[in-house]
Design a protein around this motif. Structure first.
Motif, mmCIF file in Angstrom:
data_model
loop_
_atom_site.group_PDB
_atom_site.id
_atom_site.type_symbol
_atom_site.label_atom_id
_atom_site.label_comp_id
_atom_site.label_asym_id
_atom_site.label_seq_id
_atom_site.Cartn_x
_atom_site.Cartn_y
_atom_site.Cartn_z
ATOM 1 N N TYR A 218 -1.809 -39.002 -14.827
ATOM 2 C CA TYR A 218 -1.214 -40.000 -13.720
ATOM 3 C C TYR A 218 -1.142 -40.930 -14.621
ATOM 4 O O TYR A 218 0.102 -41.726 -14.740
ATOM 5 N N SER A 219 -2.677 -41.829 -15.579
ATOM 6 C CA SER A 219 -2.299 -42.514 -15.972
ATOM 7 C C SER A 219 -2.416 -42.448 -17.613
ATOM 8 O O SER A 219 -1.562 -43.602 -18.184
ATOM 9 N N TRP A 220 -2.638 -41.218 -17.989
ATOM 10 C CA TRP A 220 -2.530 -42.022 -19.455
ATOM 11 C C TRP A 220 -1.558 -40.983 -19.983
ATOM 12 O O TRP A 220 -1.074 -41.445 -20.833
ATOM 13 N N PRO B 43 2.439 -41.174 -19.205
ATOM 14 C CA PRO B 43 3.635 -42.008 -20.124
ATOM 15 C C PRO B 43 3.546 -41.447 -21.530
ATOM 16 O O PRO B 43 5.111 -42.232 -22.288
ATOM 17 N N THR C 168 -8.775 -42.025 -10.183
ATOM 18 C CA THR C 168 -7.135 -42.961 -9.503
ATOM 19 C C THR C 168 -7.660 -43.407 -7.528
ATOM 20 O O THR C 168 -7.178 -44.119 -7.932
ATOM 21 N N THR D 79 -5.736 -48.481 -18.386
ATOM 22 C CA THR D 79 -4.715 -48.982 -18.468
ATOM 23 C C THR D 79 -3.930 -49.709 -17.639
ATOM 24 O O THR D 79 -3.776 -50.811 -17.531
ATOM 25 N N PRO D 80 -2.982 -48.864 -17.288
ATOM 26 C CA PRO D 80 -1.803 -49.513 -16.544
ATOM 27 C C PRO D 80 -2.045 -49.977 -15.306
ATOM 28 O O PRO D 80 -1.171 -51.011 -14.815
ATOM 29 N N PHE D 81 -3.772 -50.166 -14.980
ATOM 30 C CA PHE D 81 -3.602 -51.317 -13.796
ATOM 31 C C PHE D 81 -3.935 -52.445 -13.942
ATOM 32 O O PHE D 81 -3.657 -53.197 -13.172
ATOM 33 N N ALA E 262 -2.414 -53.517 -16.950
ATOM 34 C CA ALA E 262 -0.658 -53.758 -17.291
ATOM 35 C C ALA E 262 -0.217 -54.767 -15.996
ATOM 36 O O ALA E 262 0.526 -55.328 -16.871
ATOM 37 N N ASP E 263 -0.874 -54.190 -14.922
ATOM 38 C CA ASP E 263 0.352 -54.797 -14.264
ATOM 39 C C ASP E 263 0.295 -55.547 -13.457
ATOM 40 O O ASP E 263 0.791 -55.920 -12.091
ATOM 41 N N ARG F 3 -2.174 -55.528 -11.231
ATOM 42 C CA ARG F 3 -2.997 -55.248 -9.797
ATOM 43 C C ARG F 3 -4.910 -54.756 -9.985
ATOM 44 O O ARG F 3 -5.304 -55.432 -9.066
#
Length: 297
Positions: free
Chosen positions: A107-109, A112, A224, A245-247, A249-250, A252
């Motif tokens: 999901y996270s790595w 993308p 997750t 990382t995505p959490f 970056a945005d 959250r």
């Protein structure tokens, strides 16, 4: 040195023996006798003038020259096998590759990064299996996997992919998060954990807070789920660098004060040692390791 046609069965016998590290198992795979496999290997050693296997009481092991030839022979035979399969089918077909890995990592790595693989290999389809249990790499199992662990598993070849570290994060909306100035300020917060063997007690010790008993209000099987709960403001979570990382970056989640704890384990690409990877699986492994080298983990 010209490669004559009579080299092919000899190289095939050597490649199988190199994968199994066992002449008897290679003989079973090739429907030969162990003495026939041994004869092929000795014939190849005589032609090349090098020793490919060290013979000892417990069996055989590859020499440096043997490892070099085994890598080349394995890649060449896998490519040839893939081409023959396509010719037998009479047309180019999309290849479906089965990969077992962690849901959180996918999901996270990994997701993308996949557009780069799709652009480079449009003929390969990918099927991801993210069950919590370790997959069995039998004849009906997945082609390869990405595992989190010590880097050695019986019966599997493993390629190091990346390390990880852990550090605390929380949502900006978490009550008390704005008052955190030092690691000691995290202890009174509601904490979120997962079922990993490395967690809050290890981090508190690394932060110099010995004897601290973490108040884990919520626990999740998958990282997750723990990060999603933290993003909802339920508590602070000890996040894995590659997963969070995505959490971050945005917005959250945001990092809290304190050290980054080196992960006890690492991520590795794994596949069964007893059989050759299909060309599509070889392509995925080469791409993934190269993508990490080029773009970083």
């Amino acid at each position: 040195m010209a490669l004559r046609s009579d080299w092919l069965p000899t190289l095939a016998a050597f490649e199988s023996a190199a994968r199994h590290q066992n002449f008897a198992h290679a003989a079973e795979e090739l429907h030969l006798t162990a003495s026939a496999v041994s004869h092929h290997v000795r014939k190849l050693e005589a032609r090349l003038g090098v020793t490919l296997f060290q013979r000892h009481a417990r069996g055989v092991s590859l020499t440096a020259e043997g490892r070099q030839l085994a890598d080349a022979a394995g890649n060449a035979l896998a490519d040839l096998e893939g081409t023959l399969r396509q010719l037998r089918a009479g047309r180019q077909q999309a290849v479906q590759l089965r990969i077992t890995t962690l849901h959180s990592l996918t999901y996270s790595w990994l997701s993308p990064r996949l557009p780069r693989f799709a652009a480079a290999h449009p003929e390969v389809g990918l099927s991801f299996e993210t069950e919590a249990g370790l997959a069995r790499f039998d004849d009906t199992g997945p082609d390869l996997g990405i595992r989190h662990g010590p880097g050695h598993w019986p019966g599997l070849s493993a390629h190091f992919l990346m390390d990880e570290c852990l550090f605390p994060v929380a949502a900006p909306s978490l009550p008390g998060a704005d008052d955190v100035r030092a690691p000691a300020d995290i202890a009174p917060l509601p904490l979120i954990g997962d079922f990993a063997r490395q967690g809050w007690p290890d981090w508190f010790r690394a932060a110099g807070l010995h004897g601290q008993l973490p108040d884990e209000r919520y626990r999740f099987t998958d990282s997750t789920g723990a990060l999603q709960a933290a993003a909802q403001g339920l508590g602070a979570v000890l996040a894995r660098e590659r997963i969070v990382t995505p959490f971050l970056a945005d917005g959250r989640l945001r990092r809290l004060p304190g050290p980054a704890l080196p992960g006890r384990w690492s991520y590795h690409v794994v596949y069964p040692a007893h059989r050759r990877l299909r060309p599509a699986a070889q392509a995925f492994v080469r791409w993934l390791l190269g993508d990490v080298a080029e773009h970083g983990p």
